[in-house]
Every structure is written in structure tokens, then in C-alpha cells.
Enzyme design. Sequence first.
Site, mmCIF file in Angstrom:
data_model
loop_
_atom_site.group_PDB
_atom_site.id
_atom_site.type_symbol
_atom_site.label_atom_id
_atom_site.label_comp_id
_atom_site.label_asym_id
_atom_site.label_seq_id
_atom_site.Cartn_x
_atom_site.Cartn_y
_atom_site.Cartn_z
ATOM 1 N N LYS A 85 16.488 -2.406 -11.295
ATOM 2 C CA LYS A 85 15.438 -2.923 -12.167
ATOM 3 C C LYS A 85 14.193 -2.072 -11.957
ATOM 4 C CE LYS A 85 11.906 -5.442 -12.296
ATOM 5 N NZ LYS A 85 11.074 -4.861 -13.333
ATOM 6 N N GLU A 87 10.370 -2.925 1.429
ATOM 7 C CA GLU A 87 9.283 -1.958 1.677
ATOM 8 C C GLU A 87 8.050 -2.495 0.966
ATOM 9 O OE1 GLU A 87 9.425 0.620 3.573
ATOM 10 O OE2 GLU A 87 11.579 0.748 3.897
ATOM 11 N N CYS A 134 1.690 3.525 -1.274
ATOM 12 C CA CYS A 134 1.767 2.453 -0.282
ATOM 13 C C CYS A 134 1.150 2.881 1.034
ATOM 14 C CB CYS A 134 3.208 2.026 -0.081
ATOM 15 S SG CYS A 134 4.287 3.420 0.236
ATOM 16 N N GLU A 153 -5.140 -4.961 0.528
ATOM 17 C CA GLU A 153 -4.738 -3.714 -0.108
ATOM 18 C C GLU A 153 -5.573 -3.497 -1.374
ATOM 19 O OE1 GLU A 153 -0.693 -3.532 -1.709
ATOM 20 O OE2 GLU A 153 -0.402 -1.680 -0.595
#
Length: 487
Positions: A170, A244, A278, A377
Site C-alpha cells: 500500500k 519504522e 525520518c 517531530e
Amino acid sequence: MKMWIDGRWADSTAAQVIEVTDPATAEVLDTVPAGTPDDVARAVAAARAAFAAWRQVTAVERAQMLHGAAAKMREHFDELARLLTLEEGKPLPENEEEVDWSLNTLDYYAELGRHIRGRVIPSPDAGQLSLVLKEPYGVVGCIVPWNYPLLLLLWKIAPALAAGNTVVVKPASLAPLTTLRMVEVAFDHFPPGVVNVVTGRGGVVGDALVTHPDVPVIAFTGSTAVGQRIARLTAGRMKKLHLELGGKDPFVIADDAPLEAAVEALAYAALINAGQVCTSTERVYVPRAMLPQFAEALAERVGRLRLGPGIEPTTDVGPMIGAAERAKVEEHVAEAVARGARVLAGGRRPPHLARGAYYEPTVLVDVDHTMAIMRDETFGPTIPIMAYDTFDEAIALANDTEYGLGACLYTHDARKVRRFYEEVRAGTIWINDPLTDNYAGPFGGMKMSGLGRELGVEGLEEFWQTKHVHWDMEGGIKDYWYPYGEK
Ligand code: NAD
């Protein structure tokens, strides 16, 4: 575009489509189906049917097919890199690197997959054979984000296929086009059903894939919030999870760091892909006495970077992926400024680039850990710099986070290097060369940054389950069987 199921283009049962836009211009590039749980069920059925034969294909043949995919990606290199630039936004050289790393991942796992199958261990008695066998799970559901759509996908499907699994992918709804094109041109020689792609929304297609009873493994890269949701949704079935997740990576500049090199390293670490990596550097720690000169040099360096569409050769920093992601950056900067931070560079949308989701590379000082920009973040082009007095304090600040993805240090002091890699709780430690990947170097997070590792031998092991086989070739009666005490 359509979806890719059972080795060919497939229509969705959905009436709706998702528009994929160019973040540099906000123009629609193409549409993909907003897939349904029925589409997922069809793809999983195809992958499950293909698994029976795929697991029997020899490791050498699987390696040839993976090398074949890499070769076809090389033939379509420019096309894939340009399409990726249009849908994701980062500068073309960064996308050329992404395609290059992606196809090299196929070559790496092609070889690794035919090198190991398990091991032979010492047996308890003579005349016995004890094997540790590595077996594929079956159908692996792969869910990836938009920031490195090809690379993060290949880090999953290359080892998953090499290990003998089949996959249902996906892609992110914001950047699915290059994935579909890559599967069409580079994976068409795989048996039908081994690789399938279902496009659609995370909450619909993602959820259906995650909860499907015939998908025993979920390999996910994305936010910690969605990772937690996947862990909750799969708890009842004990699925193997490979997660992750997010990060808040620190960069510590030591007092011996050469100014120019450290500034250049930091600008790259914080601003590649407009800070949407990331492992982007999201917070910086500089010795107090060095900070004014360092911050000024950084602000000057960052101010000279050229913003623009990723497809233009002169662009250093492209747009962010979208307005919602930029709004989060603006919130973090505004909150920091309201609490006393000072902006030395950037801190606004560039006036000459009104159409895309651009944000100027932004340097902030006078920040602390009460501010969201140092805790949560940000995922954008921000470089908040905080002063420290001792190296002990720098390490404590680097560890003062719920995340543990990566951490960077600039120094030539070996004692500081050792302390940093021994004491900082992060999956990757970069000294003087931030954010460099190594196919053989396992990548992943500690703490809330995830479970499992990609790349390296560990990245292949994730897609194998382990079976211990104990074989007594003589088959005699053992003195420890019943009845006790009579032999
Ligand atoms: P996201 O979590 O919003 O989405 C990631 C993928 O999950 C997308 O394909 C999305 O459609 C899908 N998804 C969303 N909801 C879902 C659900 N309920 N069930 C199943 N799938 C669902 O993340 P994003 O905004 O696309 O990417 C940015 C995030 O990814 C950041 O947090 C970043 O740190 C993280 N990231 C981590 C790594 C890593 O290797 N650790 C690498 C790149 C990005």
C-alpha cells in the site's frame, strides 16, 4: 493509473479516485483508485495463491529475478527519478540517489538471499542432526510513507521476496505513481501474484491489509501514531510487526568541531528533502561559547540555499509535501518564538514561491526542551540550536526524547565519539558524516521509533521465521524415556 494485482493492471471496486498533485505547483499529475477492502482481499488472495509456488522457487532463481528488476530500473532510471520528483517534490539529484539506492537494494538482497538458509547447530547426542531453518511467513503487507516511497518500499520488498514471501503493497496516497510505474516496468517478469499494489487511504486500504487474517506480517514505515494503531489492531492475531516510526534526531557539535565542515554537515542533515526525512536532524546542541559564531555561520549558509521546484537543476531545497505538513512547521516555529526563541534565518514562506508548499530553511536560537520544536517531530526545514556547557549535558539532552531513531555528532575527539555511541540510545549513530545509509548496515529505531531493523542481514531475518529441526538418525530407545529409574 490503476492498481497492480496478480501480475496485471486491475480496476478497483471503488468509484472514487485520489488526485496526486505536484507539491511544487499544486497541479494534478494523475489519479489512482481510492481502493476498498474488496481490492485488498483480491490482492491478498493472489499473493497467497502465488506463495505456494514462490516459496519453492530456488534461491538462485529468485536472485536472478531480483537482479532482473534492478536492471530494468536502471533502464528506466531517468523516467523514475523525474516522476518521483514531480510527485514528491525533493530536488532531482536526491531522487536520482533514491532510485539508485533502491535498485542497489534489490542487488544486495538478491545476493544475500541466496547465501543463507539457516545453520547447523551441535546436537545433544551423537547420530543426530540439528538444523535451524529459516522459512518465509507467507504474504507480507507493506505500508510506506511518501517521503522516500521507492527506497523505503525496496527496503521491505527486496528482502521479503528474497526470503520467499509474496507482498501486497500500500503506497502513500500522496506519492503512489512512481511505485506503480516501477512495478509495471521492473517486476513484470515475476510470477503473477508475487508483487501486488493496492492504492488508497490509510484508514481504509491500510486497515484492511493490517487486519486481514491471511497477512501474517506487516512491514510499516510511517508515523508513531499509525504504528501504535497497527500494533493495537494486530494484537489479537499475534502478527509479526516490523515498524519504522518517527524520530527527533539530535546533532551534537563538539567544541573541537571545525566550523565550516560542521555547518555544512548540519545544513545537509537538517534540510535534505526539506527536512522531511525520518532521520532529519531536528535539534542541535552547540557549546555555549561557540554558539553565536556557529549560529551566524549556519544562518548565512542556509540563507544562500536556493528554493524552487525539485525538477529545476538549480534547486537545493524543494517544497514540502503539502500545506497541512507546512502548517505544522509554522505552528512549531510560532510557539517557539512566543516562548522566547529568536529566528536567525527563514521563518516564513518565500514570497516569490506562492504556489507550492514552500517554507524557508529556518534557524532558531534561544530554544529549550519546553518547546514543541525540541520535543515533537517537526518534519520540516527547521534547525533549532540550543547551548550546552558540558559534554555530559549534551549527551543527556540528546537522550531527552521518547524517540531513538538516529543521532549525529561532529568531533575528532575519540573519547567523545566512544561516549556518544555507548551512551546515546538511538538505532544509528553518525559521526562526522550524517544520514549516510549502508546496505549492510542495519537501520531502525529504539524506544518509540519502532521495532525491527531494515537493511543488512537483520533486514532479511525480519522476513523469515525460525524453525528448529531435531533429527535422531539412529532412532534407538532412550534411557530417559519411561519407565523412570529402571534402566
Ligand atoms: P503516516 O503514518 O501518516 O502514513 C504512512 C503510511 O501509512 C501511508 O501509506 C498511510 O496511508 C498509511 N496509513 C495511514 N493510516 C493508516 C492506518 N490506520 N492503517 C494502516 N496504514 C495507514 O506517515 P507519513 O506522513 O506518510 O510519513 C511521515 C512519517 O513517517 C514521519 O513520522 C516519519 O518520521 C516517518 N518515517 C519513518 C521512517 C523510518 O524509517 N523510521 C522513514 C520515513 C518516514
